[in-house]
Design a protein around this motif. Structure first.
Motif, PDB file in Angstrom:
ATOM      1  N   CYS A  19       0.807  -1.227   0.000  1.00  0.00           N
ATOM      2  CA  CYS A  19       0.000   0.000   0.000  1.00  0.00           C
ATOM      3  C   CYS A  19       0.835   1.270   0.000  1.00  0.00           C
ATOM      4  O   CYS A  19       0.608   2.164  -0.812  1.00  0.00           O
ATOM      5  N   VAL A  20       1.773   1.397   0.915  1.00  0.00           N
ATOM      6  CA  VAL A  20       2.505   2.650   1.067  1.00  0.00           C
ATOM      7  C   VAL A  20       3.993   2.374   1.272  1.00  0.00           C
ATOM      8  O   VAL A  20       4.393   1.272   1.651  1.00  0.00           O
ATOM      9  N   VAL A  92       1.605   8.089   0.330  1.00  0.00           N
ATOM     10  CA  VAL A  92       0.295   7.484   0.070  1.00  0.00           C
ATOM     11  C   VAL A  92      -0.165   7.872  -1.333  1.00  0.00           C
ATOM     12  O   VAL A  92      -0.379   9.050  -1.616  1.00  0.00           O
ATOM     13  N   LEU A 126       0.658   4.523  11.719  1.00  0.00           N
ATOM     14  CA  LEU A 126       1.467   4.051  10.598  1.00  0.00           C
ATOM     15  C   LEU A 126       2.950   4.381  10.761  1.00  0.00           C
ATOM     16  O   LEU A 126       3.806   3.695  10.220  1.00  0.00           O
ATOM     17  N   GLU A 139      -2.521  -2.555   8.638  1.00  0.00           N
ATOM     18  CA  GLU A 139      -2.125  -1.445   7.764  1.00  0.00           C
ATOM     19  C   GLU A 139      -3.337  -0.850   7.050  1.00  0.00           C
ATOM     20  O   GLU A 139      -3.484   0.375   6.977  1.00  0.00           O
ATOM     21  N   LEU A 143      -4.769   2.916   7.332  1.00  0.00           N
ATOM     22  CA  LEU A 143      -4.894   3.770   6.153  1.00  0.00           C
ATOM     23  C   LEU A 143      -6.306   4.312   6.002  1.00  0.00           C
ATOM     24  O   LEU A 143      -6.498   5.485   5.642  1.00  0.00           O
TER      25      LEU A 143
END
Length: 272
Positions: A19-20, A92, A126, A139, A143
């Motif tokens: 994701c990030v 992000v 995070l 996670e 998010l």
């Protein structure tokens, strides 16, 4: 660790995530020239003063302030004090933000800095995780919280959306049946026949907590029942789906305010 030209400067990259991207770094003076990302850059200065140019103004980030740099905005970076600066940052993608917001304008904080405690809390989840690699469900929960709070802090109005109780109920049942294994939000969405970010919102609405928080609490329930049945903390932790005993202990203290050993010592003294 990636060593930069000065021996005083360094950058660490967190374990890869689907994701990030997350980094931690220290710079003693000049950090980077003007540049721009195609992602949000969201982070926190841990020590020193982090200075940068942003939207035609000089900015200075101190510990406790949340930085939110909008995609495609030019910025640079340098130390604002002789001691340098130490910071953490996550990146992000806007496409991920849109999966949650479903077509709403991207949240925009024109100052690039915020002292809003709501934003600090969701960013901490995070940036300050004790686990080097975040559990996928943890996670995605974090998010979702970050994106929805970022929209709220930026002044966006929440649009009304439909809810699906049966989808949330199917997801909860799936979690109950799979406590001993890693679960992703994609899995829950598949079994519930609901897109994952709508499901995440529905779950919170109907069950009062996030999918990952629900999973963690049910795992802790299993730990307690197995210790009552005579298993050791190590055995109970692994059987319940935690990485190890220390992983379980962190969640136990967050949930109940004391360590597992103190918990069971108190029960033994009370004769339960």
């Amino acid at each position: 660790m990636l060593e930069l030209p000065s021996s005083q400067n360094w950058v660490k990259h967190a374990s890869p995530s689907s994701c990030v991207e997350r980094i931690e770094a220290f710079f003693s003076a000049h950090a980077f020239d003007p540049h721009r990302h195609d992602t949000y850059a969201i982070g926190r200065t841990l020590a020193g003063v982090q200075s940068f140019s942003y939207r035609g103004a000089s900015k200075h980030s101190h510990p406790g302030v949340t930085m939110v740099l909008h995609p495609d905005e030019v910025h640079d970076g340098h130390a604002g004090s002789e001691s340098g600066f130490h910071y953490r940052m996550l990146y992000v993608p806007p496409a991920l933000v849109q999966q949650v917001l479903k077509g709403a304008p991207l949240p925009f904080l024109k100052e690039g800095l915020s002292q809003d405690p709501r934003l600090a809390a969701v960013t901490n989840a995070l940036l300050y995780t004790p686990d080097p690699k975040l559990d996928p469900l943890a996670e995605e929960d974090a998010l979702y919280n970050l994106i929805t709070v970022l929209a709220e802090v930026s002044g966006q109005r929440q649009t009304k959306t439909s809810q699906d109780f049966m989808a949330a109920a199917r997801a909860r049942e799936y979690i109950d049946d799979n406590l001993d294994r890693a679960i992703t939000l994609d899995e829950l969405a598949w079994c519930a026949n609901r897109d994952k970010w709508s499901l995440s919102r529905d779950f919170r609405m109907y069950f009062g907590t996030s999918p990952h928080r629900y999973l963690t609490m049910r795992r802790l329930d299993r730990v307690k029942s197995q210790v009552y049945a005579g298993k050791t903390l190590i055995e109970a932790s692994l059987d319940a789906g935690f990485f190890d005993q220390s992983h379980m202990t962190r969640h136990f203290k967050n949930a109940f305010g004391l360590s597992p050993s103190r918990w069971w010592r108190g029960l033994a003294q009370s004769g339960i």
